[in-house]
Design a protein around this motif. Structure first.
Motif, mmCIF file in Angstrom:
data_model
loop_
_atom_site.group_PDB
_atom_site.id
_atom_site.type_symbol
_atom_site.label_atom_id
_atom_site.label_comp_id
_atom_site.label_asym_id
_atom_site.label_seq_id
_atom_site.Cartn_x
_atom_site.Cartn_y
_atom_site.Cartn_z
ATOM 1 N N LEU B 4 14.951 3.106 -4.446
ATOM 2 C CA LEU B 4 15.932 2.933 -5.519
ATOM 3 C C LEU B 4 17.360 2.843 -4.977
ATOM 4 N N LYS B 5 17.533 3.282 -3.724
ATOM 5 C CA LYS B 5 18.895 3.248 -3.165
ATOM 6 C C LYS B 5 19.173 1.967 -2.372
ATOM 7 N N MET B 6 18.151 1.093 -2.250
ATOM 8 C CA MET B 6 18.360 -0.101 -1.434
ATOM 9 C C MET B 6 19.432 -0.981 -2.065
ATOM 10 N N LYS B 7 20.098 -1.750 -1.187
ATOM 11 C CA LYS B 7 21.149 -2.643 -1.671
ATOM 12 C C LYS B 7 20.486 -3.934 -2.141
ATOM 13 N N ILE B 8 20.828 -4.306 -3.365
ATOM 14 C CA ILE B 8 20.241 -5.520 -3.947
ATOM 15 C C ILE B 8 21.350 -6.539 -4.159
ATOM 16 N N LEU B 9 21.062 -7.786 -3.795
ATOM 17 C CA LEU B 9 22.029 -8.867 -4.013
ATOM 18 C C LEU B 9 21.541 -9.747 -5.164
ATOM 19 N N ARG B 50 23.434 -5.009 5.204
ATOM 20 C CA ARG B 50 21.982 -4.862 5.155
ATOM 21 C C ARG B 50 21.506 -4.799 3.708
ATOM 22 N N TYR B 51 20.648 -5.749 3.322
ATOM 23 C CA TYR B 51 20.150 -5.787 1.953
ATOM 24 C C TYR B 51 18.648 -5.577 1.920
ATOM 25 N N GLY B 52 18.196 -4.913 0.839
ATOM 26 C CA GLY B 52 16.771 -4.656 0.694
ATOM 27 C C GLY B 52 16.056 -5.697 -0.151
ATOM 28 N N LEU B 53 16.831 -6.439 -0.956
ATOM 29 C CA LEU B 53 16.209 -7.393 -1.872
ATOM 30 C C LEU B 53 17.259 -8.395 -2.322
ATOM 31 N N ILE B 81 13.833 -10.312 4.590
ATOM 32 C CA ILE B 81 14.373 -9.794 3.318
ATOM 33 C C ILE B 81 13.557 -10.376 2.177
ATOM 34 N N PRO B 82 13.024 -9.530 1.297
ATOM 35 C CA PRO B 82 12.279 -10.057 0.154
ATOM 36 C C PRO B 82 13.215 -10.820 -0.787
#
Lengths: 220, 127
Positions: B4-9, B50-53, B81-82
């Motif tokens: 839930l803390k991942m960075k999303i673009l 750094r992005y998670g999604l 990256i997904p």
């Protein structure tokens, strides 16, 4: 002895001169003048073809004029619609965010009331205020949704304009015949897809469940 | 389970759409969200942090969503990256092109919060 006397010869030259003048004017965009001289044989045939072309070209100018006026108007209406929907959506988003934030405050307030042994009137008063704020926001959201009516009306106007442009284009196609070739190929090949697109009433886009079926086939 | 803390673009040329996706993500518990108005800006952001999604639309100026996807997959630092496409492009051929280009999942607009959650969860179940 010549088969053509001098008077006939002069008439013939005048007629050819008239042919030249008229075709020159046609090349310069003036389609209002027809050939009036009586010509016979091949020249007569040529004069008749030129007059026929004039009649066809006379339909060109008003059709182009109308299309060139309606199309920018339609584009401007579409721009208005984009602006109106963006404004309305932003306002609705603001109000919805406010309701959601209040909702979280109400939830925490209720938890505090549950946890305390007695009913604190100030807590209840706060919750009351939040509920009342939310009601106002929700009513304003309903009001904002009226943008759909305004944009719907603009869209109807655009559709009317496009139908008119379509019928003018069809008139031009019929007038000039479908056998005309352009650099891009046969006119029919150029215009048919456009006309088919205009007539297409229902979207053939996939819905999410069909997309999911496709994704499953690829292992998603 | 997704972090839930991942960075999303969130990438879309319509600010209202970015706002909607951001709000839904917030409701789902994601709070670390950034936005980009086209693929070009998105790619620059992705190279800087750094992005998670990535959640991207298809039709955008400067660089479309599909071009962004291809650029991500061809960059050694970004290729894992997904990417989730959220788009109005709903023809069969669009879905196929996206799959061939390496998309992780595909949502057609209009969509619900439930669908967004389901697709994000599915992506991270596989990752």
């Amino acid at each position: 002895m010549s088969g053509i006397n001098k008077e006939d010869g002069n008439k013939e030259s005048d007629a050819v001169r008239e042919l030249l003048d008229v075709t020159r004017e046609m090349a310069n965009g003036n389609y209002s003048r027809a050939i009036e001289s009586d010509l016979y044989g091949e020249l007569g045939e040529l004069a008749r073809y030129i007059n026929m072309t004039f009649k066809k070209l006379q339909t060109l100018e008003p059709n182009i004029k109308l299309s060139s006026e309606k199309i920018p108007l339609a584009a401007s209406q579409l721009s208005d619609i984009t602006r109106a929907t963006e404004e309305a959506t932003n306002r609705i988003m603001e109000l919805t965010e406010k309701v959601l934030d209040n909702h979280d405050l109400i939830s925490s307030g209720i938890e505090r009331v549950k946890c305390s042994n007695r009913l604190d009137k100030s807590n209840i008063g706060e919750l009351d205020k939040l509920v009342s704020n939310n009601k106002e926001s929700l009513i304003e959201i309903i009001t904002c949704l009226s943008f759909q009516d305004l944009t719907g009306q603009k869209i109807n106007k655009i559709m009317e304009m496009m139908r008119e442009v379509e019928s003018r284009i069809l008139e031009l196609i019929v007038t000039f015949g479908l056998k005309a070739n352009s650099e891009k190929g046969n006119m029919d090949e150029v215009t048919s897809p456009i006309l088919n697109e205009l007539k297409k009433p229902v979207s053939d886009d996939l819905k999410q469940d069909l997309v999911d079926d496709m994704l499953k086939k690829f292992g998603f | 389970m997704p972090d839930l803390k991942m960075k999303i673009l969130v990438v879309d040329d319509f600010s209202t759409m970015r706002r909607i996706v951001r709000n839904i993500l917030k409701q789902l518990g994601y709070s670390n969200i950034e936005e980009a108005e086209d693929g070009d800006v998105a790619l620059t952001r992705l190279k800087l942090d750094r992005y998670g999604l990535v959640i991207s639309d298809w039709n955008m100026p400067n660089m479309t969503g599909i071009e962004l996807l291809k650029n991500i997959r061809s960059d050694s630092a970004l290729k894992d990256i997904p990417v989730l496409m959220v788009t109005a492009e709903a023809k069969q051929e669009n879905v196929i092109v996206a799959i061939q280009s390496g998309v992780n999942n595909y949502i057609v607009k209009p969509f619900t919060a439930e669908v967004l959650k389901e697709k994000i969860d599915k992506i991270f179940d596989k990752v």
